[in-house]
Design a protein around this motif. Sequence first.
Motif, PDB file in Angstrom:
ATOM      1  N   UNK A 187       0.864  -1.190   0.000  1.00  0.00           N
ATOM      2  CA  UNK A 187       0.000   0.000   0.000  1.00  0.00           C
ATOM      3  C   UNK A 187       0.897   1.235   0.000  1.00  0.00           C
ATOM      4  N   UNK A 188       1.554   1.471  -1.140  1.00  0.00           N
ATOM      5  CA  UNK A 188       2.578   2.517  -1.208  1.00  0.00           C
ATOM      6  C   UNK A 188       2.072   3.918  -0.858  1.00  0.00           C
ATOM      7  N   UNK A 189       0.935   4.373  -1.393  1.00  0.00           N
ATOM      8  CA  UNK A 189       0.463   5.720  -1.013  1.00  0.00           C
ATOM      9  C   UNK A 189       0.200   5.848   0.486  1.00  0.00           C
ATOM     10  N   UNK A 190      -0.372   4.796   1.094  1.00  0.00           N
ATOM     11  CA  UNK A 190      -0.619   4.835   2.538  1.00  0.00           C
ATOM     12  C   UNK A 190       0.698   4.895   3.305  1.00  0.00           C
ATOM     13  N   UNK A 191       1.687   4.131   2.855  1.00  0.00           N
ATOM     14  CA  UNK A 191       3.005   4.175   3.490  1.00  0.00           C
ATOM     15  C   UNK A 191       3.617   5.560   3.365  1.00  0.00           C
ATOM     16  N   UNK A 192       3.522   6.129   2.161  1.00  0.00           N
ATOM     17  CA  UNK A 192       4.098   7.449   1.934  1.00  0.00           C
ATOM     18  C   UNK A 192       3.463   8.486   2.868  1.00  0.00           C
ATOM     19  N   UNK A 193       2.154   8.379   3.053  1.00  0.00           N
ATOM     20  CA  UNK A 193       1.453   9.326   3.926  1.00  0.00           C
ATOM     21  C   UNK A 193       1.996   9.256   5.350  1.00  0.00           C
ATOM     22  N   UNK A 194       2.212   8.043   5.861  1.00  0.00           N
ATOM     23  CA  UNK A 194       2.754   7.895   7.218  1.00  0.00           C
ATOM     24  C   UNK A 194       4.173   8.447   7.310  1.00  0.00           C
ATOM     25  N   UNK A 195       4.968   8.190   6.288  1.00  0.00           N
ATOM     26  CA  UNK A 195       6.341   8.720   6.279  1.00  0.00           C
ATOM     27  C   UNK A 195       6.319  10.245   6.179  1.00  0.00           C
ATOM     28  N   UNK A 196       5.355  10.773   5.439  1.00  0.00           N
ATOM     29  CA  UNK A 196       5.240  12.236   5.314  1.00  0.00           C
ATOM     30  C   UNK A 196       4.870  12.856   6.663  1.00  0.00           C
ATOM     31  N   UNK A 197       3.988  12.186   7.418  1.00  0.00           N
ATOM     32  CA  UNK A 197       3.665  12.671   8.774  1.00  0.00           C
ATOM     33  C   UNK A 197       4.930  12.721   9.630  1.00  0.00           C
ATOM     34  N   UNK A 198       5.754  11.684   9.536  1.00  0.00           N
ATOM     35  CA  UNK A 198       7.005  11.644  10.312  1.00  0.00           C
ATOM     36  C   UNK A 198       7.944  12.762   9.867  1.00  0.00           C
ATOM     37  N   UNK A 199       7.966  13.021   8.569  1.00  0.00           N
ATOM     38  CA  UNK A 199       8.780  14.114   8.028  1.00  0.00           C
ATOM     39  C   UNK A 199       8.294  15.462   8.584  1.00  0.00           C
ATOM     40  N   UNK A 200       6.984  15.665   8.552  1.00  0.00           N
ATOM     41  CA  UNK A 200       6.432  16.942   9.021  1.00  0.00           C
ATOM     42  C   UNK A 200       6.636  17.131  10.519  1.00  0.00           C
ATOM     43  N   UNK A 201       6.691  16.016  11.261  1.00  0.00           N
ATOM     44  CA  UNK A 201       6.877  16.113  12.710  1.00  0.00           C
ATOM     45  C   UNK A 201       8.343  16.294  13.091  1.00  0.00           C
ATOM     46  N   UNK A 202       9.233  16.138  12.117  1.00  0.00           N
ATOM     47  CA  UNK A 202      10.661  16.288  12.394  1.00  0.00           C
ATOM     48  C   UNK A 202      11.351  15.012  12.817  1.00  0.00           C
ATOM     49  N   UNK A 203      10.624  13.875  12.794  1.00  0.00           N
ATOM     50  CA  UNK A 203      11.227  12.604  13.207  1.00  0.00           C
ATOM     51  C   UNK A 203      12.215  12.083  12.173  1.00  0.00           C
ATOM     52  N   UNK A 204      12.012  12.470  10.924  1.00  0.00           N
ATOM     53  CA  UNK A 204      12.927  12.095   9.837  1.00  0.00           C
ATOM     54  C   UNK A 204      12.835  13.163   8.761  1.00  0.00           C
ATOM     55  N   UNK A 205      13.759  13.099   7.811  1.00  0.00           N
ATOM     56  CA  UNK A 205      13.735  14.071   6.715  1.00  0.00           C
ATOM     57  C   UNK A 205      13.573  13.330   5.397  1.00  0.00           C
ATOM     58  N   UNK A 206      12.565  13.681   4.634  1.00  0.00           N
ATOM     59  CA  UNK A 206      12.327  13.047   3.354  1.00  0.00           C
ATOM     60  C   UNK A 206      12.749  13.975   2.219  1.00  0.00           C
ATOM     61  N   UNK A 207      13.669  13.521   1.397  1.00  0.00           N
ATOM     62  CA  UNK A 207      14.144  14.312   0.261  1.00  0.00           C
ATOM     63  C   UNK A 207      13.298  13.992  -0.966  1.00  0.00           C
ATOM     64  N   UNK A 208      12.706  15.002  -1.556  1.00  0.00           N
ATOM     65  CA  UNK A 208      11.918  14.834  -2.774  1.00  0.00           C
ATOM     66  C   UNK A 208      12.444  15.813  -3.809  1.00  0.00           C
ATOM     67  N   UNK A 209      12.821  15.290  -4.959  1.00  0.00           N
ATOM     68  CA  UNK A 209      13.365  16.166  -5.995  1.00  0.00           C
ATOM     69  C   UNK A 209      14.871  16.277  -5.911  1.00  0.00           C
ATOM     70  N   UNK A 210      15.396  17.411  -6.346  1.00  0.00           N
ATOM     71  CA  UNK A 210      16.852  17.577  -6.450  1.00  0.00           C
ATOM     72  C   UNK A 210      17.486  17.918  -5.105  1.00  0.00           C
ATOM     73  N   UNK A 211      18.704  17.447  -4.928  1.00  0.00           N
ATOM     74  CA  UNK A 211      19.480  17.814  -3.745  1.00  0.00           C
ATOM     75  C   UNK A 211      20.325  19.031  -4.080  1.00  0.00           C
ATOM     76  N   UNK A 212      20.590  19.886  -3.093  1.00  0.00           N
ATOM     77  CA  UNK A 212      21.400  21.081  -3.355  1.00  0.00           C
ATOM     78  C   UNK A 212      22.810  20.710  -3.784  1.00  0.00           C
ATOM     79  N   UNK A 213      23.340  21.482  -4.724  1.00  0.00           N
ATOM     80  CA  UNK A 213      24.702  21.233  -5.188  1.00  0.00           C
ATOM     81  C   UNK A 213      25.709  21.762  -4.168  1.00  0.00           C
ATOM     82  N   UNK A 214      26.887  21.172  -4.205  1.00  0.00           N
ATOM     83  CA  UNK A 214      27.944  21.600  -3.295  1.00  0.00           C
ATOM     84  C   UNK A 214      28.356  23.025  -3.638  1.00  0.00           C
ATOM     85  N   UNK A 215      28.490  23.897  -2.648  1.00  0.00           N
ATOM     86  CA  UNK A 215      28.849  25.278  -2.930  1.00  0.00           C
ATOM     87  C   UNK A 215      30.164  25.380  -3.707  1.00  0.00           C
TER      88      UNK A 215
END
Length: 262
Positions: free
Chosen positions: A233-261
């Motif tokens: 149930x991938x969308x349901x899993x993603x939603x739970x992980x997103x809640x954890x991301x929003x709460x600060x328990x983990x960080x979810x990277x979506x899209x591009x990562x910043x380039x090295x200065x």
Amino acid sequence: MFAVTRENSPLGTVLWYDGEFYHSHTVNNDTYQLFVQESPVKAPLKRCAVVGNGGILKNSGCGREIDQANFIMRCNLPPLSKEYTEDVGSRTHLVTANPSIIENRFQNLLWSRKSFVEEMRVYGHSYVYMPAFSMKPGTDPSVRVRHTLADSGSSQTVLFANPDFLRNLGRFWKGRGIHGKRLSTGMFLGSLALGLCEEVALYGFWPFSVDLDGRPISHHYYDNVLPFSGFHAMPEEFLQLWYLHKSGAMHMHIGKCPKEPG
């Protein structure tokens, strides 16, 4: 308890398969000698990167950031050839291997042991984490992986997932709205990281067919083969992980990562 060890599963222990009802394995001399003495991964780890295989990683440039983590977990023997390392990195500390991959890609190690050992070298001195006691057909391939790597002098260590750990995680997330037949490997690893690591960063977790800008993306960063529908149930899993991301328990990277200065 995430891995079966000689400490937590001595001779005579009954391991109940977490993916099948009424199947069990009683630890005997043959299987006991395949277990590590104790869990080799000790908490707390500082910064962990859990790398999924989502197509959102393609052209992300996250490889350098992933490789800077203290402990890097990857799912189901993903390709790490040069064409991908800029996006997904090259270092690995733990990689999962689903028995179905051993069956389909390596003919159950009945004919292709050499190619398997060669392909595994890309994961360095990593732990190979396998659900040997989840489904009955997965036990023999998992044991074969253990013997193959040992016979080849590999520096990799095979860890068998503890079915009690997998079962308890499944129950935990089911009580929070995830109703797939089984949790995905990424969800297992993300949950494991939360228990082991002070900081958890997720990469490649994106179960949708378009990115944040509405552009089509492949299912995996290396192909567009879709999973069996209804199993996870991938969308349901993603939603739970997103809640954890929003709460600060983990960080979810979506899209591009910043380039090295610079």
